[in-house]
Design a protein around this motif. Structure first.
Motif, PDB file in Angstrom:
ATOM      1  N   GLU A 127     -50.177  -5.760  25.106  1.00  0.00           N
ATOM      2  CA  GLU A 127     -49.565  -5.898  23.784  1.00  0.00           C
ATOM      3  C   GLU A 127     -49.306  -7.357  23.457  1.00  0.00           C
ATOM      4  OE1 GLU A 127     -47.271  -1.634  23.181  1.00  0.00           O
ATOM      5  OE2 GLU A 127     -46.238  -3.205  24.305  1.00  0.00           O
TER       6      GLU A 127
ATOM      7  N   GLU B  37     -46.026   3.870  20.672  1.00  0.00           N
ATOM      8  CA  GLU B  37     -44.675   4.173  20.215  1.00  0.00           C
ATOM      9  C   GLU B  37     -43.949   4.837  21.365  1.00  0.00           C
ATOM     10  OE1 GLU B  37     -43.277   3.426  17.416  1.00  0.00           O
ATOM     11  OE2 GLU B  37     -44.984   2.820  16.164  1.00  0.00           O
TER      12      GLU B  37
ATOM     13  N   GLU C 167     -55.032   3.247  19.305  1.00  0.00           N
ATOM     14  CA  GLU C 167     -56.167   4.170  19.292  1.00  0.00           C
ATOM     15  C   GLU C 167     -57.485   3.413  19.273  1.00  0.00           C
ATOM     16  OE1 GLU C 167     -55.563   6.713  15.978  1.00  0.00           O
ATOM     17  OE2 GLU C 167     -53.978   7.889  16.932  1.00  0.00           O
TER      18      GLU C 167
ATOM     19  N   THR D 250     -50.286   3.951  18.821  1.00  0.00           N
ATOM     20  CA  THR D 250     -50.267   3.471  17.447  1.00  0.00           C
ATOM     21  C   THR D 250     -51.708   3.429  16.937  1.00  0.00           C
ATOM     22  OG1 THR D 250     -50.513   1.171  18.109  1.00  0.00           O
ATOM     23  CG2 THR D 250     -48.258   2.036  17.980  1.00  0.00           C
ATOM     24  N   PRO D 251     -51.916   3.237  15.636  1.00  0.00           N
ATOM     25  CA  PRO D 251     -53.293   3.096  15.148  1.00  0.00           C
ATOM     26  C   PRO D 251     -54.058   1.980  15.859  1.00  0.00           C
ATOM     27  CG  PRO D 251     -51.813   3.494  13.309  1.00  0.00           C
ATOM     28  CD  PRO D 251     -50.939   3.334  14.524  1.00  0.00           C
TER      29      PRO D 251
ATOM     30  N   THR E 268     -46.879   7.517  22.587  1.00  0.00           N
ATOM     31  CA  THR E 268     -47.843   7.911  21.560  1.00  0.00           C
ATOM     32  C   THR E 268     -48.564   6.671  21.061  1.00  0.00           C
ATOM     33  OG1 THR E 268     -46.384   9.710  20.862  1.00  0.00           O
ATOM     34  CG2 THR E 268     -48.144   9.055  19.342  1.00  0.00           C
TER      35      THR E 268
END
Length: 312
Positions: free
Chosen positions: A40, A49, A62, A58-59, A56
């Protein structure tokens, strides 16, 4: 980007949990957290997230996971291909099988490749033709069986066989004395069919129109398994390629027969990407795929199918 970081990214995305990912990767949980934070920091955006329910994507995450998965697979393929072994062709080969042919073809093919080429790690994906074509274009699959739909110039196809469409009826039904079922007879049945827009549904609709049939459609589905289940349990009929019901008809789980008037068939092709290096492992598996399909046709295990003669 560090390979350990990318591996951690993909594993966390698949498990939804840093703890589970650490267990699979056999490292401590703080290490996995550090790998994700390092990625990141490198890309400058959040990749996950963090929620009470888990991690989960994030866009942005993905997008990176999709690219990372491909990169890791390519490296794995390269390692397998260059590993010293003078006796066997080796490598990883990912093959796409049509859902309608997978049940008939997967077992004999895996057995044949394992016997002839034990150094090959064969991985099989199964889906409808449209999905398989996209996986081939994306590099997820090395080769794929497809129906003879319009293919982009980047895909090279070799026709292998043509197969007829069959009427599928509940078990114990006498579909026809000679095994042939007129399309017109489907007008007297309730039908479960593929959803509109599916390539098979387009063929079915054209044939029904030619036969002057106004069908009674009780259900539409994108699942071949659902089609067969509904036929077996609710008394509806359906239409499927012969390979998808050959074993069911042979064992009495379903009844079926070749549809006639008009004759409707589909060509199955073996597809590869143009312009990319084809590894020896992919080459020998491609040969084995064609050989096994032809053997199934010749033995009668692939009913009402015909081998497409190759030019020359």
């Amino acid at each position: 980007m560090d390979l350990k970081h990318l591996t951690a990214l993909v594993t966390v995305s698949e498990t939804g949990s840093v703890t589970k990912a650490a267990r699979l990767l056999r490292v401590v949980q703080p290490a996995v957290s550090r790998y994700i934070r390092a990625l990141e920091d490198e890309v400058g955006v959040l990749l996950f997230e963090r929620t009470p329910q888990g991690m989960t994507l994030t866009p942005a995450g993905e997008i990176l996971v999709e690219r990372a998965r491909r990169a890791l697979l390519e490296l794995e393929r390269a390692r397998a291909e260059i590993r010293p072994d003078r006796q066997h062709v080796q490598g990883i080969v990912t093959l796409g099988l049509l859902e309608s042919a997978a049940e008939l073809l997967a077992g004999p093919l895996l057995e044949s490749v394992g016997r002839q080429h034990p150094g090959i790690d064969l991985r099989v994906l199964s889906a409808f033709s449209g999905h398989l074509q996209q996986w081939l274009l994306d590099g997820v699959a090395d080769m794929s069986l497809l129906y003879d739909l319009a293919s982009p110039p980047s895909i090279s196809t070799t026709p292998v066989l043509r197969e007829s469409l069959w009427a599928v009826a509940p078990p114990g039904t006498v579909v026809a004395d000679d095994g042939a079922v007129p399309w017109g007879s489907l007008g007297r049945q309730r039908l479960v069919l593929p959803v509109e827009g599916h390539g098979l549904r387009t063929l079915i609709d054209q044939a029904l129109h030619t036969a002057g049939v106004e069908p009674t459609i009780t259900c539409q589905t994108n699942s071949m398994l659902v089609q067969k289940k509904l036929v077996a349990t609710t008394g509806v009929w359906s239409v499927l390629p012969a390979a998808s019901i050959a074993e069911d008809v042979a064992t009495g789980r379903l009844a079926g027969g070749r549809l006639t008037g008009p004759e409707v068939s589909r060509t199955i092709v073996l597809a590869l990407q143009r312009g990319i290096r084809v590894s020896p492992a992919v080459e020998v598996v491609a040969v084995e795929v064609v050989r096994v399909m032809r053997r199934l046709v010749g033995s009668g295990a692939w009913p009402t199918a015909h081998v497409v003669a190759q030019p020359g």
